[in-house]
Design a protein around this motif. Structure first.
Motif, short mmCIF file in Angstrom:
data_model
loop_
_atom_site.label_atom_id
_atom_site.label_comp_id
_atom_site.label_asym_id
_atom_site.label_seq_id
_atom_site.Cartn_x
_atom_site.Cartn_y
_atom_site.Cartn_z
N ALA A 115 3.66 26.59 1.18
CA ALA A 115 2.42 26.53 0.41
C ALA A 115 1.51 27.64 0.94
O ALA A 115 1.12 27.60 2.10
CB ALA A 115 1.75 25.17 0.54
N LEU A 116 1.20 28.61 0.09
CA LEU A 116 0.42 29.76 0.53
C LEU A 116 -1.06 29.45 0.70
O LEU A 116 -1.76 30.13 1.44
CB LEU A 116 0.56 30.92 -0.45
N SER A 117 -1.56 28.41 0.01
CA SER A 117 -3.01 28.18 -0.01
C SER A 117 -3.46 26.86 0.58
O SER A 117 -4.46 26.81 1.28
CB SER A 117 -3.53 28.27 -1.46
N SER A 118 -2.74 25.77 0.31
CA SER A 118 -3.32 24.47 0.60
C SER A 118 -2.24 23.41 0.75
O SER A 118 -1.14 23.55 0.23
CB SER A 118 -4.28 24.07 -0.53
N ALA A 119 -2.61 22.33 1.46
CA ALA A 119 -1.75 21.15 1.57
C ALA A 119 -2.57 19.92 1.23
O ALA A 119 -3.67 19.73 1.76
CB ALA A 119 -1.17 21.03 2.98
N LEU A 120 -2.05 19.09 0.34
CA LEU A 120 -2.66 17.82 -0.02
C LEU A 120 -1.69 16.72 0.37
O LEU A 120 -0.64 16.56 -0.26
CB LEU A 120 -2.98 17.76 -1.51
N ALA A 121 -2.03 15.99 1.44
CA ALA A 121 -1.14 14.94 1.95
C ALA A 121 -1.78 13.58 1.69
O ALA A 121 -2.89 13.31 2.14
CB ALA A 121 -0.91 15.14 3.45
N MET A 122 -1.08 12.74 0.94
CA MET A 122 -1.58 11.42 0.58
C MET A 122 -0.77 10.35 1.32
O MET A 122 0.46 10.39 1.33
CB MET A 122 -1.48 11.22 -0.93
N ASN A 123 -1.47 9.40 1.94
CA ASN A 123 -0.83 8.37 2.75
C ASN A 123 -0.92 7.02 2.03
O ASN A 123 -2.01 6.56 1.67
CB ASN A 123 -1.50 8.27 4.11
N THR A 124 0.24 6.39 1.81
CA THR A 124 0.26 5.12 1.10
C THR A 124 -0.26 3.98 1.97
O THR A 124 -0.33 4.08 3.19
CB THR A 124 1.69 4.78 0.63
N LYS A 125 -0.60 2.89 1.31
CA LYS A 125 -1.17 1.74 2.01
C LYS A 125 -0.12 1.03 2.85
O LYS A 125 1.09 1.13 2.61
CB LYS A 125 -1.76 0.76 0.99
N ASP A 126 -0.63 0.28 3.82
CA ASP A 126 0.24 -0.58 4.62
C ASP A 126 0.40 -1.92 3.89
O ASP A 126 0.21 -1.99 2.69
CB ASP A 126 -0.34 -0.74 6.01
N VAL A 127 0.72 -2.99 4.61
CA VAL A 127 0.93 -4.30 4.00
C VAL A 127 -0.33 -4.75 3.26
O VAL A 127 -1.44 -4.68 3.80
CB VAL A 127 1.33 -5.33 5.06
N ALA A 128 -0.17 -5.19 2.01
CA ALA A 128 -1.31 -5.61 1.19
C ALA A 128 -1.97 -6.84 1.78
O ALA A 128 -1.34 -7.68 2.44
CB ALA A 128 -0.85 -5.89 -0.24
N ALA A 129 -3.26 -6.98 1.54
CA ALA A 129 -4.04 -8.07 2.13
C ALA A 129 -3.84 -9.39 1.41
O ALA A 129 -3.98 -10.46 2.01
CB ALA A 129 -5.53 -7.70 2.13
N ARG A 130 -3.51 -9.35 0.10
CA ARG A 130 -3.42 -10.59 -0.66
C ARG A 130 -2.49 -10.42 -1.85
O ARG A 130 -2.17 -9.31 -2.26
CB ARG A 130 -4.79 -11.03 -1.14
N SER A 131 -2.09 -11.56 -2.42
CA SER A 131 -1.32 -11.55 -3.66
C SER A 131 -2.28 -11.56 -4.84
O SER A 131 -3.27 -12.29 -4.83
CB SER A 131 -0.41 -12.77 -3.73
N GLN A 132 -1.98 -10.75 -5.85
CA GLN A 132 -2.83 -10.73 -7.03
C GLN A 132 -2.14 -9.99 -8.16
O GLN A 132 -1.21 -9.21 -7.94
CB GLN A 132 -4.19 -10.08 -6.74
N GLY A 133 -2.61 -10.22 -9.38
CA GLY A 133 -2.14 -9.49 -10.54
C GLY A 133 -3.29 -8.74 -11.17
O GLY A 133 -4.42 -9.23 -11.21
N ASP A 134 -3.03 -7.52 -11.64
CA ASP A 134 -4.07 -6.66 -12.20
C ASP A 134 -3.66 -6.20 -13.59
O ASP A 134 -2.65 -5.52 -13.75
CB ASP A 134 -4.33 -5.45 -11.30
N LEU A 135 -4.47 -6.57 -14.59
CA LEU A 135 -4.23 -6.20 -15.98
C LEU A 135 -5.27 -5.18 -16.41
O LEU A 135 -6.47 -5.36 -16.18
CB LEU A 135 -4.31 -7.42 -16.88
#
Length: 719
Positions: free
Chosen positions: A218-238
């Motif tokens: 990459a000549l210009s930039s690095a974008l590094a994204m880190n995923t979440k660890d263990v989720a805090a709760r169970s839920q559904g999202d619509l």
């Protein structure tokens, strides 16, 4: 007689006890040989000890004898042990120096070219919540980062352009693993988006240059994204939006969690209601499925799995200058899959190990008028890193990487094809040395080898930071960066070599409670850029040989303190960039690098209305382009670009969010350049058509409902 014997034994034993007492004395100093008061000095495993006085001196008695371990401890300093021999006499020790203890909370960090976005870092730039609530971004990760310093908004593209560099010069990573084709495939001048949802991530590292030796290509930039660890709760999202719908379900326990989500997208109903500048035969449509799982292992460590698959298509008429009618019909179909797994564990003695593997697959089926092309791109990435903290002052990260890369193109009707395969291997190491709490040095080295290019290279990198005040830090970064040409060039000439950039960055960062101010100046040189004859659609005689530079400065100010319930940031970037590249034999200003870039983002929460109101404004001074009716290359510039966007988020119930956003509220007629006829008319004039935005404005409406046991969770929990 008995009384005399008892008295004799009493006085004898008393003298013995007095004789057995030892006296220890000495002084404790800091690293500058100044007295250190308040140091606890004691014998390990006993209650005997004392503290140093204002002169750093200590003195105490002990009844212990023989070899003993003397402990020196004080908050903020490294504890030390000293073996002593106690023989019942006074022992005067030489002066002892304690070293400061360094950790993330009390040491300076290097900020040159780097912007952290994580709850765990002191410098929070953009969190996932910031990304989805930036009005102009419409939930796109890249759209939000385009409001940060060093970036340029190229409205007919949608990708991330950094400091005079092309979007292909930005490397994108998830959990340290390279993501190929991270943007959705699109037709020319139709802006694209990043494929991944912001709620996957807990933080990001965005570098505008001078980045870590861990990242390359990459000549210009690095974008590094880190995923979440263990989720805090169970839920559904619509979620139900004006352009589609989706559902995500998460199951979570203390040790593990898994989330499965699916989305459908179809802009046809929306485009039938809102005026479009393009002639669509079939509006963009598609679907995606995504799986994310995390597990805390029994023997320690964390295992993550991420998988995504999607498909999409669009069909539109592209108007051509000098041609009557709708123009040329473009039909595009895309399918994409990405999967990765990674493991991380911290061990005793300061070791942390990481291992990961990822696979990206992309297929584009493009029909342009009577020409049909089938393109395939596969990338496998294997990575191992080891971090060793030798002490609070010295740590090292080292690792190895292997890439397996294949690319192919086929003309469907004629069965003609071309392809290449490459194996790239890398070794890297990076060392941090804390000379004091205020001064840190970092040195790194990255080496690589390409089997296709049959070439190896070495990139040295270095940076330092010095704390100049309680809240202010000055940083400097420099380094060398290599990148192989893009796939559609390498398949035409497999002998193409790396292009190279060299970065020099000076940064000042001021952080106080709720306030961030960042100013940075930079210089970047380019060598061995790709040159060719013809145009980008049909290039010939490709070779390395282009060169150029980018220089300038940028300023960033964010305030979450001064105005109640208000968060805002202001960005200005100046970029002077010129390069000889592609078909340009002289050094010109690239069409993706406006000189002046300005943006403001404001978010205000109105408690009485349970609402957050947002506004963002972006501006640049226009885009360079070549007008063949004039002499020279890149001899013209468009009018200034501007975009005012507004958003409103309403929380009528704890588990329900209603959101609306409008881009380009003022309806600015933004032009990104012009397309010209290949040949002049009978009077020698080249006809043209403007390259416009796909619509005067974009409107999105959404309803987000969360289903959980307590009915109080909402999608903000994911951000």
């Amino acid at each position: 007689m008995k009384i005399r014997l008892i008295l004799f034994l009493y006085f004898f034993l008393s003298q013995t006890f007095v004789f057995a007492q030892s006296i220890l004395s000495g002084a404790v100093l800091d690293e500058k040989s100044k007295p250190l008061p308040g140091v606890n000095v004691y014998i390990k495993g006993s209650f005997d000890g004392g503290s140093s006085d204002s002169n750093g001196a200590f003195r105490f008695e002990t009844s212990e004898s023989g070899k003993q371990m003397l402990i020196f401890s004080m908050l903020g300093f490294e504890s030390q042990e000293l073996e002593v021999e106690l023989s019942g006499s006074e022992l005067k020790l030489p002066s002892l120096q304690l070293r400061e203890e360094f950790n993330e909370l009390n040491t300076v960090t290097i900020s040159a070219g780097a912007m952290e976005a994580s709850d765990e870092k002191k410098s929070v730039i953009l969190r996932p919540l910031d990304i989805v609530t930036t009005p102009s971004a419409n939930g796109d990760i890249i759209g939000a980062f385009q409001t940060l310093p060093g970036t340029s908004t190229v409205g007919n593209d949608g990708r991330l352009f950094v400091r005079g560099g092309d979007a292909s010069e930005v490397g994108i990573y998830i959990d340290g693993l390279k993501v190929a084709n991270s943007y959705g495939t699109t037709a020319a001048n139709v802006p694209t988006r990043n494929r991944f949802n912001p709620n996957l991530f807990k933080g990001t590292f965005f570098s505008t240059g001078g980045y870590s030796a861990e990242y390359g290509q990459a000549l210009s930039s690095a974008l590094a994204m880190n995923t979440k660890d263990v989720a805090a709760r169970s839920q559904g999202d619509l979620s139900v939006l004006s352009v589609g719908a989706g559902y995500s379900h998460t199951l979570a326990s203390d040790k593990q969690s898994i989330s499965l989500s699916g989305n459908i997208l179809d802009l046809a109903p929306y485009q039938s209601l809102v005026k479009q500048n393009f002639e669509w035969e079939r509006a963009p449509h598609g679907w995606d499925l995504e799986l994310a799982a995390q597990s805390k292992l029994k023997k320690g460590g964390l295992l993550k799995v991420l998988a995504r698959t999607e498909a999409g298509a669009m069909e539109l008429w592209q108007a051509m200058p000098g041609i009557d009618g709708k123009g040329v019909l473009v039909n595009l179909k895309n399918s994409y899959s990405y999967a990765q797994t990674n493991w991380r564990k911290a061990y005793e003695q300061g070791w942390t190990l990481f291992a990961g593997a990822s696979y990206s697959h992309n297929r584009d089926q493009v029909s342009y008028d009577s020409v049909a092309v089938d393109r395939r791109n596969d990338l496998s990435h294997f990575k191992f890193t080891a971090v060793k903290d030798f002490s609070g002052r010295l740590s090292a990260k080292s690792g190895a990487e292997l890439f397996a890369h294949s690319y192919s193109e086929k003309l469907v009707r004629s069965e003609l094809s071309r392809s290449f395969d490459d194996r790239e291997s890398y070794l890297f190491t990076e060392w941090d040395w804390y000379l004091s709490r205020k001064f840190v040095l970092r040195g790194g080295l990255r080496g690589g080898y390409s089997s296709l290019a049959e070439k190896s290279w070495l990139d040295p990198r270095a940076s330092l930071a010095y704390q100049v005040s309680e809240n202010g830090t000055l940083s400097l970064a420099a380094g060398s960066f290599h990148q192989l040409p893009v796939d559609n060039f390498r398949v035409l000439n497999p002998n193409l070599q790396n292009s190279q950039a060299k970065h020099l960055i000076l940064n000042y960062l001021l952080q106080a409670e709720g306030i961030t101010f960042r100013a940075e100046t930079f210089y970047k040189s380019y060598e061995d850029l790709v040159l060719f004859e013809g145009n980008p659609q049909s290039p010939s005689l490709l070779q390395n040989g282009g060169e150029g530079y980018a220089k300038g400065f940028d300023v960033f100010f964010r305030d979450r303190k001064s105005l109640k319930n208000t968060d805002y940031w202001i960005t200005y970037s100046f970029v002077d960039s010129k390069r000889s590249y592609h078909q340009y034999v002289t050094q010109v200003q690239p069409d993706f690098a406006p000189k002046h870039n300005f943006s403001v983002v404001v978010k205000h929460f109105v408690s009485s209305l349970k609402s957050q109101i947002g506004a963002s404004f972006s501006f640049n001074d226009g885009y360079a382009y070549t007008n063949p009716n004039l002499s020279g290359e890149m001899n013209s510039k468009t009018q200034a670009y501007q975009n005012l966007s507004l958003s409103w988020s309403y929380l009528p119930k704890p588990n329900l969010i209603i959101h609306g956003a409008v881009t380009n509220v003022l309806g600015a007629d933004n032009i990104f350049g012009y397309t010209y006829t290949a040949r002049p008319d009978e009077v020698g004039h080249y006809a043209s058509l403007p390259i416009q935005q796909s619509a005067p404005r974009f409107i999105v409406l959404g309803v987000f409902l969360t289903l959980s046991k307590d009915k109080n969770a909402n999608m903000l929990n994911n951000l």
